[in-house]
Design a protein around this motif. Structure first.
Motif, PDB file in Angstrom:
ATOM      1  N   GLY A  26       0.795  -1.216   0.000  1.00 12.07           N
ATOM      2  CA  GLY A  26       0.000   0.000   0.000  1.00 12.07           C
ATOM      3  C   GLY A  26       0.831   1.272   0.000  1.00 12.07           C
ATOM      4  N   ARG A  27       2.044   1.190   0.482  1.00  6.55           N
ATOM      5  CA  ARG A  27       2.999   2.291   0.424  1.00  6.55           C
ATOM      6  C   ARG A  27       4.360   1.730   0.794  1.00  6.55           C
ATOM      7  NH1 ARG A  27       3.132   6.624   5.139  1.00  6.55           N
ATOM      8  NH2 ARG A  27       5.312   6.561   4.512  1.00  6.55           N
ATOM      9  N   THR A  28       5.391   2.479   0.502  1.00  5.12           N
ATOM     10  CA  THR A  28       6.728   2.055   0.879  1.00  5.12           C
ATOM     11  C   THR A  28       7.107   2.681   2.215  1.00  5.12           C
ATOM     12  OG1 THR A  28       7.737   3.863  -0.342  1.00  5.12           O
ATOM     13  CG2 THR A  28       7.447   1.789  -1.522  1.00  5.12           C
ATOM     14  N   PHE A  29       7.965   1.982   2.949  1.00  6.84           N
ATOM     15  CA  PHE A  29       8.379   2.449   4.262  1.00  6.84           C
ATOM     16  C   PHE A  29       9.885   2.582   4.369  1.00  6.84           C
ATOM     17  CE2 PHE A  29       4.423   2.558   6.446  1.00  6.84           C
ATOM     18  CZ  PHE A  29       3.622   1.615   5.828  1.00  6.84           C
ATOM     19  N   SER A  30      10.533   2.787   3.244  1.00  3.21           N
ATOM     20  CA  SER A  30      11.992   2.834   3.271  1.00  3.21           C
ATOM     21  C   SER A  30      12.512   4.017   4.075  1.00  3.21           C
ATOM     22  CB  SER A  30      12.543   2.869   1.843  1.00  3.21           C
ATOM     23  OG  SER A  30      12.077   4.029   1.171  1.00  3.21           O
ATOM     24  N   ARG A  31      11.702   5.052   4.247  1.00  5.92           N
ATOM     25  CA  ARG A  31      12.141   6.222   5.006  1.00  5.92           C
ATOM     26  C   ARG A  31      11.460   6.314   6.359  1.00  5.92           C
ATOM     27  NH1 ARG A  31      15.030  10.239   2.776  1.00  5.92           N
ATOM     28  NH2 ARG A  31      15.636   9.985   0.610  1.00  5.92           N
ATOM     29  N   ASN A  32      10.914   5.206   6.819  1.00  3.58           N
ATOM     30  CA  ASN A  32      10.145   5.226   8.057  1.00  3.58           C
ATOM     31  C   ASN A  32      10.706   4.228   9.062  1.00  3.58           C
ATOM     32  OD1 ASN A  32       8.163   5.537   5.554  1.00  3.58           O
ATOM     33  ND2 ASN A  32       7.456   6.846   7.215  1.00  3.58           N
ATOM     34  N   ALA A  33      10.437   4.518  10.314  1.00  2.90           N
ATOM     35  CA  ALA A  33      10.819   3.576  11.362  1.00  2.90           C
ATOM     36  C   ALA A  33       9.914   2.346  11.314  1.00  2.90           C
ATOM     37  CB  ALA A  33      10.714   4.245  12.725  1.00  2.90           C
ATOM     38  N   THR A  69      17.731  -9.655  16.110  1.00  9.91           N
ATOM     39  CA  THR A  69      18.284  -8.729  15.124  1.00  9.91           C
ATOM     40  C   THR A  69      17.189  -8.310  14.151  1.00  9.91           C
ATOM     41  OG1 THR A  69      20.443  -9.811  15.240  1.00  9.91           O
ATOM     42  CG2 THR A  69      20.033  -8.368  13.356  1.00  9.91           C
ATOM     43  N   ILE A  70      17.053  -7.009  13.957  1.00  7.22           N
ATOM     44  CA  ILE A  70      16.096  -6.462  13.003  1.00  7.22           C
ATOM     45  C   ILE A  70      16.840  -6.095  11.723  1.00  7.22           C
ATOM     46  CG2 ILE A  70      14.507  -4.572  12.511  1.00  7.22           C
ATOM     47  CD1 ILE A  70      14.013  -4.359  15.524  1.00  7.22           C
ATOM     48  N   SER A  71      16.224  -6.434  10.619  1.00  8.71           N
ATOM     49  CA  SER A  71      16.769  -6.042   9.322  1.00  8.71           C
ATOM     50  C   SER A  71      15.604  -5.685   8.403  1.00  8.71           C
ATOM     51  CB  SER A  71      17.620  -7.157   8.723  1.00  8.71           C
ATOM     52  OG  SER A  71      16.834  -8.317   8.506  1.00  8.71           O
ATOM     53  N   ARG A  72      15.927  -5.155   7.264  1.00 11.17           N
ATOM     54  CA  ARG A  72      14.879  -4.819   6.305  1.00 11.17           C
ATOM     55  C   ARG A  72      15.419  -4.917   4.900  1.00 11.17           C
ATOM     56  NH1 ARG A  72      13.183   1.038   8.157  1.00 11.17           N
ATOM     57  NH2 ARG A  72      11.678   0.888   6.474  1.00 11.17           N
ATOM     58  N   ASP A  73      14.534  -5.247   3.983  1.00  7.25           N
ATOM     59  CA  ASP A  73      14.844  -5.265   2.561  1.00  7.25           C
ATOM     60  C   ASP A  73      13.902  -4.262   1.923  1.00  7.25           C
ATOM     61  OD1 ASP A  73      15.020  -5.765  -0.167  1.00  7.25           O
ATOM     62  OD2 ASP A  73      15.303  -7.909   0.099  1.00  7.25           O
ATOM     63  N   ASN A  74      14.413  -3.073   1.652  1.00  2.00           N
ATOM     64  CA  ASN A  74      13.545  -2.012   1.132  1.00  2.00           C
ATOM     65  C   ASN A  74      13.030  -2.348  -0.264  1.00  2.00           C
ATOM     66  OD1 ASN A  74      13.641  -0.376   3.406  1.00  2.00           O
ATOM     67  ND2 ASN A  74      15.537   0.603   2.741  1.00  2.00           N
ATOM     68  N   ALA A  75      13.789  -3.099  -1.015  1.00  2.00           N
ATOM     69  CA  ALA A  75      13.336  -3.475  -2.354  1.00  2.00           C
ATOM     70  C   ALA A  75      12.082  -4.351  -2.278  1.00  2.00           C
ATOM     71  CB  ALA A  75      14.449  -4.201  -3.097  1.00  2.00           C
ATOM     72  N   LYS A  76      11.986  -5.127  -1.203  1.00  2.00           N
ATOM     73  CA  LYS A  76      10.823  -5.995  -1.009  1.00  2.00           C
ATOM     74  C   LYS A  76       9.796  -5.377  -0.062  1.00  2.00           C
ATOM     75  CE  LYS A  76      13.315 -10.328  -1.788  1.00  2.00           C
ATOM     76  NZ  LYS A  76      13.678 -11.650  -1.213  1.00  2.00           N
ATOM     77  N   ASN A  77      10.128  -4.190   0.468  1.00  2.00           N
ATOM     78  CA  ASN A  77       9.232  -3.533   1.428  1.00  2.00           C
ATOM     79  C   ASN A  77       8.903  -4.462   2.589  1.00  2.00           C
ATOM     80  OD1 ASN A  77       8.166  -0.987   1.897  1.00  2.00           O
ATOM     81  ND2 ASN A  77       6.160  -1.495   1.070  1.00  2.00           N
TER      82      ASN A  77
END
Length: 124
Positions: A26-33, A69-77
């Motif tokens: 629904g939206r990207t969160f690459s710039r959000n906590a 451990t927290i990680s994220r893949d912004n390409a996959k949101n």
């Protein structure tokens, strides 16, 4: 419509590992906590950890520091919570949450979007 969907929960023995995923749509969160919380039966929802925007920094509750451990893949949101050396006291429903802003947020009030939760049960 913004949705967060957690997956990866289950039953594991003490000392084991699980990786939770939180897929956003629904939206990207690459710039959000992106935060993780948990709630055990009869207890309030508690902060587990947060990753600030673009994965620049991560912070954890003392109870999980060194194990989670927290990680994220912004390409996959998608955000992840890797949980190692699990203990019975880690048993809870785990929720991911996204804020409209970026910051080291530990309060549930700082988050605007929540997933439905995924059960993690650690047996002794």
């Amino acid at each position: 419509q913004v949705r967060l969907v957690e997956s990866g929960g289950g039953l594991v023995q003490a000392g084991g590992s699980l990786r939770l995923s939180c897929a956003a749509s629904g939206r990207t969160f690459s710039r959000n906590a992106m935060g993780w919380f948990r709630q055990a039966p009869g207890k309030e929802r508690e902060y587990v950890g947060v990753m600030t925007w673009s994965g620049g920094s991560t912070y954890y509750a003392d109870s999980v520091k060194g194990r989670f451990t927290i990680s994220r893949d912004n390409a996959k949101n998608t955000a992840y919570l890797q949980m190692n050396s699990l203990k019975p006291e880690d048993t809870a429903v785990y929720y991911c949450a996204a804020s409209a802003y970026s910051g080291r947020y530990v309060s549930t009030n700082a988050y605007d979007y929540w997933g439905q939760g995924t059960q993690v049960t650690v047996s002794s």
